[in-house]
Design an enzyme around this catalytic site. Structure first.
Site, PDB file in Angstrom:
ATOM      1  N   SER A 265      -6.555 -10.167 -12.949  1.00 19.53           N
ATOM      2  CA  SER A 265      -5.951 -11.392 -12.412  1.00 19.53           C
ATOM      3  C   SER A 265      -6.483 -12.612 -13.140  1.00 19.53           C
ATOM      4  O   SER A 265      -7.681 -12.715 -13.414  1.00 19.53           O
ATOM      5  CB  SER A 265      -6.245 -11.528 -10.911  1.00 19.53           C
ATOM      6  OG  SER A 265      -5.753 -12.762 -10.408  1.00 19.53           O
TER       7      SER A 265
ATOM      8  N   ALA B 276      -4.019 -11.276 -18.455  1.00 17.06           N
ATOM      9  CA  ALA B 276      -3.531 -10.297 -19.426  1.00 17.06           C
ATOM     10  C   ALA B 276      -2.743 -11.029 -20.507  1.00 17.06           C
ATOM     11  O   ALA B 276      -1.779 -11.735 -20.205  1.00 17.06           O
ATOM     12  CB  ALA B 276      -2.653  -9.266 -18.740  1.00 17.06           C
TER      13      ALA B 276
ATOM     14  N   CYS C 234      15.353 -17.349  -5.966  1.00 21.03           N
ATOM     15  CA  CYS C 234      14.592 -17.469  -4.722  1.00 21.03           C
ATOM     16  C   CYS C 234      15.031 -18.755  -4.024  1.00 21.03           C
ATOM     17  O   CYS C 234      14.514 -19.834  -4.316  1.00 21.03           O
ATOM     18  CB  CYS C 234      13.103 -17.500  -5.043  1.00 21.03           C
ATOM     19  SG  CYS C 234      12.044 -17.419  -3.595  1.00 21.03           S
TER      20      CYS C 234
ATOM     21  N   GLY D 244       9.513 -10.467   0.980  1.00 17.31           N
ATOM     22  CA  GLY D 244       8.223  -9.868   1.276  1.00 17.31           C
ATOM     23  C   GLY D 244       8.267  -8.412   1.681  1.00 17.31           C
ATOM     24  O   GLY D 244       7.541  -7.577   1.132  1.00 17.31           O
TER      25      GLY D 244
ATOM     26  N   CYS E 254      13.160 -11.688   6.861  1.00 20.94           N
ATOM     27  CA  CYS E 254      12.719 -13.013   6.438  1.00 20.94           C
ATOM     28  C   CYS E 254      12.621 -13.964   7.618  1.00 20.94           C
ATOM     29  O   CYS E 254      13.506 -14.008   8.472  1.00 20.94           O
ATOM     30  CB  CYS E 254      13.692 -13.577   5.397  1.00 20.94           C
ATOM     31  SG  CYS E 254      13.200 -15.194   4.752  1.00 20.94           S
TER      32      CYS E 254
END
Length: 424
Positions: free
Chosen positions: A34, A78, A159, A320, A353
């Site tokens: 991360s 990364a 989104c 989610g 949601c």
């Protein structure tokens, strides 16, 4: 024994780490890579952006959480995945070897595709807690000298829910401050109609959200593309049902938040056979890359085609619970391969949601997320606002304890017919 690497420690990466850890054999190793030292609960960013939450309220330190579970953490981004040699090259120049790789990076935010868009330009963002914190500082200045607001999602965005959330949360905050009458609001979206959500609508989302916009005096422009943004001005082209330009708009604003389109991160972008032209990871029905079968992917970074053709390009959201179903399928499939079996688990991609509107909210269930559906339900009310607040606390507690699906949650969801794996 196998070494499994997960790139990313967000809404996909952290649950992935916990579920994968539970299914490892003795001697297997699990490492999370991360570029962040903290996990943050992305759905709370709209609250941070109006100063209803502080970032420390929605953040958790990664190291102690993962260490307690025996999961290694490499706090370095990364730089590049090298699938032909099973290596992840890190930003510091070092490399990690893997037997299995799980890509859970989330997206790269493509602000650069539109001149003047984003926190480095003239609009705010709620995609990351850093952006939301910056938006909150701008909001404080705005409410001291209010003016027009433009909010929404640009062409190619996938989104849309957070844009609606933030529009309503801003509107609620302005009413509480008793300055709503001084703020004209316009919602600009690439969706073909209000409430499309990149999903072809859910239940009566179109009628209900249009009604809420009318009640709150929020104007809207659909089938919209944003050509550029200047200080205090947004240039928008409205298209007809055939996708042809219909009307040009020059929208003045004193405050604006526009969600960008997403792309794949640089670490995987352009790797033939691994990603599509936008850099999203190609997967089969078992979350596995067809060309590199020891690479799996979950979350926003996976490639999913739009649910339907729209006059202006829109993407499909990865919500989610949909991501949680990807995580469970991936963990079980990797364990199957470790045991010498073929993967069989398929995520349901069901969508559940809760969208907060400040003093009320909207909830929807789409089973599955992509039509045709077995269930398509949409509702609104004050209870959703309370449920969203409770869910924030609940999810953060799950991340603290490492229990991604407590028994009572599993029982309740299954009783509602909401399950993570097909055929279960």
């Amino acid at each position: 024994m196998a070494h499994i690497i997960i790139i990313g420690a967000g809404l996909g990466g952290m649950p992935m780490a916990y579920e994968m850890r539970e299914l490892l054999r003795n001697g297997d190793r699990l490492t999370v890579v991360s570029n962040q030292s903290r996990f943050h609960f992305v759905p709370s960013n709209p609250w941070v952006a109006v100063d209803w939450r502080q970032r420390q309220d929605i953040e958790l330190e990664l190291a102690p959480l993962l260490s307690r579970k025996g999961i290694a953490l490499v706090q370095c981004g990364a730089r590049r995945v090298h699938p032909e040699r099973n290596q992840v090259e890190l930003e510091d120049g070092s490399s990690l070897d893997y037997d299995f790789l799980i890509i859970a990076t989330g997206p790269r935010l493509a602000f650069d595709e539109i001149e003047g868009l984003g926190p480095q330009g003239h609009t705010q963002s709620i995609c990351h807690v850093d952006h939301a914190q910056q938006a909150a500082e701008s909001w404080k200045s705005f409410v001291a000298a209010p003016g027009p607001v433009v909010v929404g999602a640009v062409q190619g965005a996938s989104c849309f829910g957070p844009a609606y959330e933030y529009a309503f949360i801003m509107e609620t905050d302005l009413r509480k401050r008793k300055i709503r009458d001084r703020v004209p609001m316009t919602f600009v979206t690439s969706e073909p109609y209000i409430g499309h959500l990149g999903l072809g609508g859910v239940g009566d989302s179109k009628g209900m959200i249009e009604s809420m916009f009318r009640q709150r005096h929020i104007k809207w422009i659909c089938n919209a593309t944003v050509s550029r943004v200047e200080a205090g001005r947004m240039f928008v082209t409205e298209h007809d049902e055939e996708g042809q330009p219909k009307k040009e708009h020059e929208l003045p604003f004193s405050y604006s938040m526009m969600l960008p389109a997403f792309k794949g991160v640089e670490a995987v972008f352009g790797i033939e056979g691994l990603t599509n032209p936008r850099g999203f990871v190609l997967i089969d029905e078992h979350q596995r890359n067809p060309r590199y079968p020891n690479i799996f992917s979950v979350g926003v970074c996976v490639a999913i085609p739009p649910v339907e053709a729209t006059p202006v390009p829109t993407g499909t959201p990865k919500t989610g619970y949909m991501i949680e179903s990807m995580v469970t399928a991936t963990a079980k499939n990797i364990r199957a391969v470790l045991d010498g079996r073929e993967p069989t688990e398929k995520a349901t991609w069901n969508a559940v949601c809760l969208a907060d509107f400040g003093d009320s909210g909207a909830a929807f269930v789409a089973l599955p997320q992509i039509p045709p559906r077995n269930v398509s339900w949409f509702s609104e009310g004050k209870w959703v606002h309370l449920a969203k607040v409770a869910f924030e606390k609940y999810f953060l507690r799950k991340m603290k304890t490492g229990a991604t699906e407590p028994v009572y949650e599993k029982i309740v969801m299954e009783a509602l017919g909401i399950i993570k794996l097909k055929g279960k």
